[in-house]
Design a protein around this motif. Structure first.
Motif, short mmCIF file in Angstrom:
data_model
loop_
_atom_site.label_atom_id
_atom_site.label_comp_id
_atom_site.label_asym_id
_atom_site.label_seq_id
_atom_site.Cartn_x
_atom_site.Cartn_y
_atom_site.Cartn_z
N ASP A 117 0.81 -1.22 0.00
CA ASP A 117 0.00 0.00 0.00
C ASP A 117 0.84 1.27 0.00
O ASP A 117 0.34 2.35 0.31
CB ASP A 117 -0.92 0.01 1.23
N SER A 118 2.10 1.17 -0.37
CA SER A 118 2.98 2.33 -0.37
C SER A 118 2.70 3.23 -1.58
O SER A 118 2.05 2.81 -2.54
CB SER A 118 4.44 1.87 -0.39
N PRO A 119 3.19 4.47 -1.56
CA PRO A 119 2.97 5.38 -2.69
C PRO A 119 3.52 4.81 -3.99
O PRO A 119 4.50 4.06 -4.01
CB PRO A 119 3.73 6.64 -2.28
N ILE A 120 2.87 5.19 -5.09
CA ILE A 120 3.22 4.70 -6.42
C ILE A 120 3.62 5.87 -7.30
O ILE A 120 2.96 6.91 -7.30
CB ILE A 120 2.03 3.96 -7.06
N MET A 121 4.71 5.71 -8.07
CA MET A 121 5.06 6.64 -9.13
C MET A 121 5.26 5.85 -10.41
O MET A 121 6.12 4.97 -10.47
CB MET A 121 6.33 7.44 -8.81
N VAL A 122 4.44 6.14 -11.40
CA VAL A 122 4.57 5.54 -12.73
C VAL A 122 5.26 6.56 -13.63
O VAL A 122 4.80 7.70 -13.75
CB VAL A 122 3.20 5.15 -13.31
N ILE A 123 6.37 6.17 -14.25
CA ILE A 123 7.15 7.05 -15.11
C ILE A 123 6.99 6.60 -16.55
O ILE A 123 7.18 5.42 -16.86
CB ILE A 123 8.63 7.04 -14.69
N PHE A 124 6.64 7.53 -17.44
CA PHE A 124 6.46 7.18 -18.85
C PHE A 124 6.99 8.29 -19.74
O PHE A 124 7.27 9.41 -19.27
CB PHE A 124 4.99 6.86 -19.16
N GLU A 125 7.16 7.97 -21.02
CA GLU A 125 7.62 8.97 -21.97
C GLU A 125 6.56 10.06 -22.10
O GLU A 125 5.36 9.78 -22.01
CB GLU A 125 7.89 8.31 -23.32
#
Length: 268
Positions: A117-125
């Motif tokens: 349940d930790s924070p999420i960062m999705v990195i994309f172009e």
């Protein structure tokens, strides 16, 4: 335990800073002012709750699979999605991130099982789009507190030593009870949170003058996400600071240094 997710086949844009350098998602680089719609919303929850940065109101779908979409009202460039205050790990969910391509939803990442349940960062172009959404499958209906799309601040320098990753910097306030003879009678946990500092050296003055004023203003009023070394560490914090980070001259050429001390949202 925390979560950085990259776009399928991600290629670092040539103008970007290396992925050894921190990415920061703050209120002056995330999208705001748009509207939210959800496939379903359970009673007592709110589809628009993830539009603000607070963590006491939530969206919860009434059925799985579920989608939550953000319409910015006009096109804008984004290279991240961040999520905080969710229970997708506890509820055994799989996450998909998408944008509207004009005739269909286009996947940005492979369907990804969320482990905690930790924070999420999705990195994309970088993508310039108007409509964005998350799709949740598998498991049971989670609660989700904050969802933001935007274009991240990319730090000019990496942090090489002396940093405690926020996922290992757990601070727990405990109250223990003992008998008159020293027997252990139990313990209560009053609260837990995460706390660490980020210390950047040798930042060019021109870079600071261009990028740091917005960061300073943003963190005065809103929480933010930070991934300190996304290529090598999955540690992502959803944080606040009580000390506005003030850069100072190092006395070496035109270099400056700045320290950011944060308190992150805890989770079990």
């Amino acid at each position: 335990r925390m979560t950085v997710i990259f776009q399928t086949g991600y290629t670092l844009p040539s103008s970007d800073e290396p992925l050894t350098n921190a990415r920061i998602a703050h209120s002056l680089n995330w999208l705001s002012g748009g509207t939210a719609t959800a496939s379903t919303t359970a009673t007592g929850f709110f589809a628009n709750a993830p539009l603000n940065s607070l963590t006491y109101e939530f969206w919860k779908p009434s059925a799985i699979p579920a989608t939550w979409a953000y319409d910015h009202g006009s096109t804008a460039e984004c290279d991240y999605l961040c999520i905080a205050a969710h229970t997708m790990g506890t509820n055994g969910n799989t996450l998909q991130v998408q944008y509207w391509g004009g005739s269909a939803w286009v996947d940005l990442i492979a369907a990804t099982a969320i482990a905690n349940d930790s924070p999420i960062m999705v990195i994309f172009e970088p993508q310039t789009r108007q409509l964005w959404r998350i799709s949740i499958t598998n498991g049971t209906a989670p609660t989700v507190g904050v969802i933001k799309f935007g274009k991240a601040l990319q730090m000019q320098r990496a942090i090489y030593a002396g940093h405690a990753p926020i996922d290992m910097a757990r601070q727990t306030i405990l109250r223990s009870n003992f008998s008159e003879t020293g027997e252990f009678l139990g313990r209560s946990k009053q609260r837990n949170y995460l706390s660490t500092s980020f210390d950047w050296q040798h930042l060019r003055t021109a870079w600071i003058e261009t990028n740091w004023p917005a960061m300073q203003k943003a963190v005065e009023s809103e929480p933010f996400w930070i991934a300190w070394r996304p290529i090598a560490s999955a540690a992502v914090g959803y944080c606040q600071t009580d000390q506005v980070p003030i850069p100072s001259k190092m006395g070496v050429k035109d270099f400056m240094a700045v320290q950011l001390t944060v308190r992150g949202r805890g989770y079990d």
